[in-house]
Design an enzyme around this catalytic site. Structure first.
Site, mmCIF file in Angstrom:
data_model
loop_
_atom_site.group_PDB
_atom_site.id
_atom_site.type_symbol
_atom_site.label_atom_id
_atom_site.label_comp_id
_atom_site.label_asym_id
_atom_site.label_seq_id
_atom_site.Cartn_x
_atom_site.Cartn_y
_atom_site.Cartn_z
ATOM 1 N N ASN A 16 13.135 -15.952 -22.951
ATOM 2 C CA ASN A 16 14.444 -15.507 -22.464
ATOM 3 C C ASN A 16 15.453 -15.628 -23.614
ATOM 4 O OD1 ASN A 16 17.148 -15.759 -21.456
ATOM 5 N ND2 ASN A 16 16.323 -15.969 -19.394
ATOM 6 N N HIS A 19 20.647 -16.686 -24.473
ATOM 7 C CA HIS A 19 21.604 -17.552 -25.160
ATOM 8 C C HIS A 19 21.817 -17.195 -26.629
ATOM 9 C CE1 HIS A 19 22.462 -19.417 -21.507
ATOM 10 N NE2 HIS A 19 21.210 -19.786 -21.313
ATOM 11 N N HIS A 52 18.706 -11.727 -18.639
ATOM 12 C CA HIS A 52 19.437 -11.732 -17.370
ATOM 13 C C HIS A 52 20.762 -11.014 -17.569
ATOM 14 C CE1 HIS A 52 21.085 -14.461 -13.860
ATOM 15 N NE2 HIS A 52 21.267 -13.180 -13.644
ATOM 16 N N ARG A 54 23.911 -10.528 -16.101
ATOM 17 C CA ARG A 54 24.718 -11.118 -15.025
ATOM 18 C C ARG A 54 25.871 -10.189 -14.664
ATOM 19 N NH1 ARG A 54 23.648 -16.999 -14.445
ATOM 20 N NH2 ARG A 54 25.292 -16.892 -12.911
ATOM 21 N N ARG A 58 28.283 -12.330 -19.052
ATOM 22 C CA ARG A 58 28.693 -13.422 -19.940
ATOM 23 C C ARG A 58 27.784 -13.562 -21.161
ATOM 24 N NH1 ARG A 58 27.190 -18.624 -16.242
ATOM 25 N NH2 ARG A 58 28.401 -17.442 -14.721
ATOM 26 N N GLU A 79 16.097 -9.936 -15.412
ATOM 27 C CA GLU A 79 16.559 -10.790 -14.309
ATOM 28 C C GLU A 79 17.844 -10.198 -13.775
ATOM 29 O OE1 GLU A 79 17.034 -14.803 -15.547
ATOM 30 O OE2 GLU A 79 14.935 -15.041 -16.025
ATOM 31 N N THR A 110 21.429 -20.341 -13.338
ATOM 32 C CA THR A 110 20.892 -20.130 -11.996
ATOM 33 C C THR A 110 20.556 -21.486 -11.385
ATOM 34 O OG1 THR A 110 19.934 -18.129 -12.914
ATOM 35 C CG2 THR A 110 19.242 -18.736 -10.699
ATOM 36 N N GLU A 160 8.410 -16.167 -8.928
ATOM 37 C CA GLU A 160 8.608 -17.134 -10.010
ATOM 38 C C GLU A 160 9.168 -18.401 -9.378
ATOM 39 O OE1 GLU A 160 10.416 -15.797 -13.667
ATOM 40 O OE2 GLU A 160 11.305 -17.764 -14.032
ATOM 41 N N HIS A 199 12.481 -22.246 -15.742
ATOM 42 C CA HIS A 199 13.793 -22.890 -15.723
ATOM 43 C C HIS A 199 13.690 -24.349 -16.153
ATOM 44 C CE1 HIS A 199 18.006 -23.560 -14.850
ATOM 45 N NE2 HIS A 199 18.112 -22.257 -14.751
#
Ligand code: PXP
Length: 248
Positions: A16, A19, A52, A54, A58, A79, A110, A160, A199
């Site tokens: 992922n 970030h 993801h 969002r 962000r 996602e 999340t 998941e 996660h």
């Protein structure tokens, strides 16, 4: 489904890259580029890339999804929240997979699984539209029988399991949560649903999760991007990949 790139991996690693975009957005420019990170992850042995988009954009932005789709050979796992806007975006880009996650504006990440059992009527048509477009739908759920049953009723091919609680607990509580995840992974697999997990996974806690035999994919982000600051993204991904392989 086997990864087209690493068919030998029983347990795929989805990296992922959200970030990388978080750091980019801190200064509003275009550096560091999450697409560059995705290409590095691909070269380092990732089996897939997860991003993801969002509602508040962000980290990952719409143009990142377009660029990822254009640049990657690996499957993209998008996602997304269960909204009309996100379904339209998914149908436009047609990623390999869409993972439906709950989303609240005020959360930092999340915070829990999707309440699939409580939202059958809303999720049904949405999952059908994504599935009909050839997008493999996964539901990000808590390890609970009611949620697996809901995924079955909804015809979701993948779930998941949220490992956030496991990651944050300690001692006997962590062991109990691990047991719960192990049982729910087995239950999903017995019912023909492909189990994934993710996660909060790190070098310190990944081994016990990766050892659950029916699991087919882990999605890991924050820790790998953080470790990349110290060891580089390639090293961090290769080390995680090795730990997952050793755990099997
Ligand atoms: N899987 C899902 C569905 C997620 O929402 C996230 C976080 O975006 C992850 C996996 C990765 O979690 P982490 O960044 O803590 O590794």
């Amino acid at each position: 489904m086997a990864s087209p790139h690493h068919p030998e991996h029983q347990l795929r690693l989805g990296v992922n890259i959200d970030h990388v975009a978080t750091i980019r957005n801190a200064r509003g420019g275009d550096h560091p580029d999450p697409v560059k990170a995705a290409l590095m992850a691909q070269a380092a042995g990732a089996d897939g890339i997860t991003a993801h988009l969002r509602e508040d954009r962000r980290h990952i932005r719409d143009e990142d999804i377009a660029r990822l789709m254009a640049s990657l050979d690996l499957p993209l796992n998008l996602e997304m929240a269960a909204t009309e806007e996100m379904v339209d975006i998914a149908l436009r880009h047609r990623p390999h997979a869409a993972c439906i996650v709950p989303e609240r504006r005020a959360e930092r990440t999340t915070e829990g699984g999707l309440d699939a059992a409580g939202q059958l009527a809303q999720l049904g048509p949405l999952i059908e539209r994504l599935g009909a477009a050839g997008i493999r739908v996964s539901l990000f759920i808590e390890p609970a029988p009611a949620q697996i049953e809901a995924a079955m009723r909804l015809g979701a091919p993948v779930v998941e399991f949220h490992t956030g609680r496991y990651a944050h607990l300690e001692g006997i509580e962590r062991a109990t949560e691990l047991q719960r995840i192990t049982e729910m992974v087995a239950l999903a697999a017995r019912n023909g649903i492909e189990p994934h997990a993710g996660h909060g996974l790190t070098y310190d806690n990944v081994t016990a999760i990766a050892a659950i035999p029916q699991l087919r994919e882990l999605n890991i982000g924050h820790f790998l991007i953080g470790e990349a600051l110290f060891d580089g993204l390639t090293d961090a991904i290769q080390r995680m990949r090795l730990m997952m392989d050793v755990a099997r």
